[in-house]
Design an enzyme around this catalytic site. Structure first.
Site, PDB file in Angstrom:
ATOM      1  N   LYS A  57      -0.924  -7.996  -8.153  1.00 50.51           N
ATOM      2  CA  LYS A  57      -0.181  -6.661  -8.848  1.00 50.51           C
ATOM      3  C   LYS A  57       0.891  -6.288 -10.219  1.00 50.51           C
ATOM      4  O   LYS A  57       0.693  -7.036 -10.703  1.00 50.51           O
ATOM      5  CB  LYS A  57       0.978  -6.309  -7.952  1.00 50.51           C
ATOM      6  CG  LYS A  57       0.543  -6.082  -6.104  1.00 50.51           C
ATOM      7  CD  LYS A  57       2.020  -5.858  -5.541  1.00 50.51           C
ATOM      8  CE  LYS A  57       1.260  -6.015  -3.994  1.00 50.51           C
ATOM      9  NZ  LYS A  57       0.688  -4.904  -3.753  1.00 50.51           N
ATOM     10  N   ARG A  74      -2.641  -8.304   5.840  1.00 46.82           N
ATOM     11  CA  ARG A  74      -3.941  -7.753   7.397  1.00 46.82           C
ATOM     12  C   ARG A  74      -4.680  -9.082   7.984  1.00 46.82           C
ATOM     13  O   ARG A  74      -4.783  -9.760   8.984  1.00 46.82           O
ATOM     14  CB  ARG A  74      -5.274  -6.832   6.793  1.00 46.82           C
ATOM     15  CG  ARG A  74      -5.748  -6.986   6.019  1.00 46.82           C
ATOM     16  CD  ARG A  74      -6.645  -6.329   5.737  1.00 46.82           C
ATOM     17  NE  ARG A  74      -5.419  -5.546   4.455  1.00 46.82           N
ATOM     18  CZ  ARG A  74      -6.225  -3.973   4.307  1.00 46.82           C
ATOM     19  NH1 ARG A  74      -7.290  -3.700   4.929  1.00 46.82           N
ATOM     20  NH2 ARG A  74      -5.691  -3.625   3.849  1.00 46.82           N
TER      21      ARG A  74
END
Ligand code: BES
Ligand code: ZN
Ligand code: ZN
Length: 579
Positions: free
Chosen positions: A315, A389
């Site tokens: 990130k 996920r």
């Protein structure tokens, strides 16, 4: 000692430690040890124990019934005059402070009067009565803390549950890592004007001062877990906190699985995320047996990424520190579980929480790697930052196939895109069940921790089936990123997947995404009609933090939607459809 909420923990021997956020030991005691279990509630008929009190006042200048019954008439008059001189309008949350106006030693020297808005003479809808009390109590106790009050009596105002919640949430402060002089001072609260047990007949009064304390303490616990920096809140710390939190509660079992168990179960999707970090992963499993034996449970699954750096798909640095809160789903699930079991609700609940860090390293998963999830599907990991996920995929399959719940809800800080859609106001719900949606909607209204329904639509799966090497890719098209993530998760719920033998409606399901013009309910399908497991994915990445710092909002990690999930559980415990 009745109904005393301590916001301090100086010594561990007191019997009523309820809230503490000051140091490690104190945090461990963050539970209600002797919360008036006999339910024999007394009206607090004397104010002499307090150095501060919060009173509610309506727009017409009248004080609440609970207060006017308790204080002498001349003081009531005096307060009303003072309120008038001060120019107060009586709007909800308006506050005035008075000092030494009681005229007797029995009256506390610091009095906070908070506006409640128009007097509806108990004709408010319950959610409105709750919110008025919540807001006013929080504003009152925060102001009194600022001026040094230590023992505060809180008028229950329009709703005792709401007043307890507001005061408890409003006083929360994450101070454990600060030195003494920088900490907020310690405050005890007690209710003024709580109704007696005998007078409680209506359903409305099932929510009491004590339930309000439990709901709010649970949310404060979730706030604390999420706010704690990642070096103090690794997967190992997390499970220790939860063991300690739940240790004295009946009908609760805590199981901590480690890496070997995860490998044995073929949870390679979860493993692929954890492997970049040197911190050992944990898989936490909580059982609460409050309902009849053999009755289907409610299942809760929480995303527990204790730090999300993005992994190899690193990130950018701005706000990366917020990713200590990427276990916000795990915090809400475990804290709601605490609330549900503490209330002793007559239902069975199982909660599962995969916990790990998402870090880059020589052992980390690389973009393009392929893993086989527990349900046999292969996943190409195109972006290691879409890790939530991946860990939920295995947790959802394990939970749905092992425990066969009547309803399965996961809570996760899953996508930045949901912040773009809904901001910090709503948590998003993606569900295949109208009944489940209605229950969640109503629960969020009661708690003012609201939900907004988003589509769980097969159309979004297309872009996830573009891999040349695997069944699914973990990221799809950018548009509708939160909806794409939701449909990915659904592929791992046993009974709902479109490509395994346990669903014989594959083609029909997939057709639904082909752009037919159909009503939203039909489009979203309905689990109850189709006799399938009810599933809801809650994406609360937007609601994870708040920039507000007033009333019962405290800037930072919110601990949402903990209270809504407790309220949901309380609601379904009275509904045969959810047993
Ligand atoms: N933990 C993040 C989502 C998030 C973002 C939570 C902001 C709270 C605040 C999640 O793991 C993530 O990184 N998602 C990616 C998905 C993308 C790579 C498809 C995102 O939202 O950018
Ligand atoms: Zn991520
Ligand atoms: Zn994440």
């Amino acid at each position: 000692m009745l109904r005393k909420a301590f916001y301090n923990i100086k010594n561990n021997s007191s019997s009523t430690f309820i809230c503490s956020f000051y140091n490690k030991t104190q945090i461990r005691n963050n539970q209600i040890v002797s919360l008036n279990n006999n339910n024999n509630i007394r009206n607090n008929s004397s104010l002499s124990n307090f150095d501060g009190v919060v009173f509610g006042a309506y727009k017409d200048g009248s004080l609440t019934n609970s207060v006017s019954k308790l204080i002498p008439e001349n003081l009531q008059k005096n307060i009303q005059e003072q309120l008038q001189f001060s120019g107060i309008k009586g709007k909800l949350g308006e506050i005035r402070l008075f000092y030494g106006i009681g005229g007797s030693e029995d009256i506390p020297k610091k009095i906070a009067v908070v506006g409640l808005g128009t007097n509806k003479n108990n004709n408010d809808e319950e959610f409105q009565a709750l919110e008025r009390a919540r807001k006013a109590a929080a504003i009152g106790v925060r102001s009194l803390r600022e001026i040094g009050a230590k023992n505060i009596g809180v008028d229950v105002m329009t709703h005792e549950h709401g007043a307890a919640e507001g005061a408890t949430l409003g006083l929360y402060s994450f101070d454990s890592l600060k030195s003494e002089k920088n900490r907020k001072s310690l405050v005890n609260i007690e209710p003024i004007g709580v109704s007696s047990e005998e007078s409680k007949s209506s359903v409305k009064e099932e929510l009491t001062w004590n339930t309000g304390l439990i709901y709010a303490i649970a949310q404060n616990n979730a706030r604390k877990l999420a706010e704690t920096p990642a070096n103090h809140m690794t997967p190992t710390h997390f499970v220790e906190e939860i063991k300690s939190l739940l240790k004295d509660i009946s009908n609760v079992e805590v199981i901590v699985h480690d890496k070997e168990w995860v490998i044995e179960n073929g949870m390679n999707s979860f493993l692929s995320v954890a492997k970049g970090s040197i911190e050992p992963l944990k898989f936490l499993e909580l059982h609460y047996k409050g309902g009849e034996e053999g009755k289907k449970p409610l299942a809760l699954v929480g995303k527990g990424v204790t730090f999300d750096s993005g992994g190899i798909s690193l990130k950018p640095p701005a706000k990366m520190s917020e990713m200590k809160g990427d276990m916000g789903g795990a915090a809400a699930v475990s804290s709601a579980f605490y609330g549900i079991s503490k209330l002793g609700l007559p239902i069975n609940v199982v909660a599962t929480i995969p916990l790990c860090e998402n870090m880059p390293s020589g052992r980390a998963t690389k973009p393009g790697d392929v893993v086989k999830a527990m349900n046999g599907k292969s996943i190409e990991i195109d972006n290691t930052d879409a890790e939530g996920r991946l860990i939920l995929a295995d947790a959802l399959y394990y939970t749905s196939s092992t425990f066969k719940p009547h309803s399965l809800i996961d809570i996760a800080t899953l996508t930045g895109a949901i912040f773009i859609s809904l901001g910090e106001i709503y948590s998003a719900v993606f569900t295949n069940s109208k009944k489940l949606w209605k229950k969640l909607l109503n629960s969020g209204k009661i708690t003012n921790d609201p939900f907004w329904r988003m589509p769980l639509n097969e159309g979004y799966i297309k872009s996830l089936k573009k891999s040349t090497v695997a069944d699914l890719v973990n990221v799809g098209e950018r548009g509708g990123g939160s909806c794409v993530a939701a449909i990915f998760l659904k592929e791992f719920v046993s009974g709902l997947t479109t490509t395994t033998e346990d669903n014989n409606n594959n083609e029909k399901e997939e057709e639904k995404g082909e752009g037919r013009i159909i009503s939203i309910d039909e489009e979203l399908g309905d689990a109850d009609k189709e006799k399938k497991i009810r599933y809801a994915h809650i994406d609360m990445a937007g609601a994870m933090t708040t920039s507000k710092d007033s009333g019962y909002d405290v800037k930072g990690m919110t601990g949402r939607p903990t209270r809504s999930i407790i309220e949901f559980a309380r609601n379904i415990s009275k509904d045969q459809d959810f047993q």
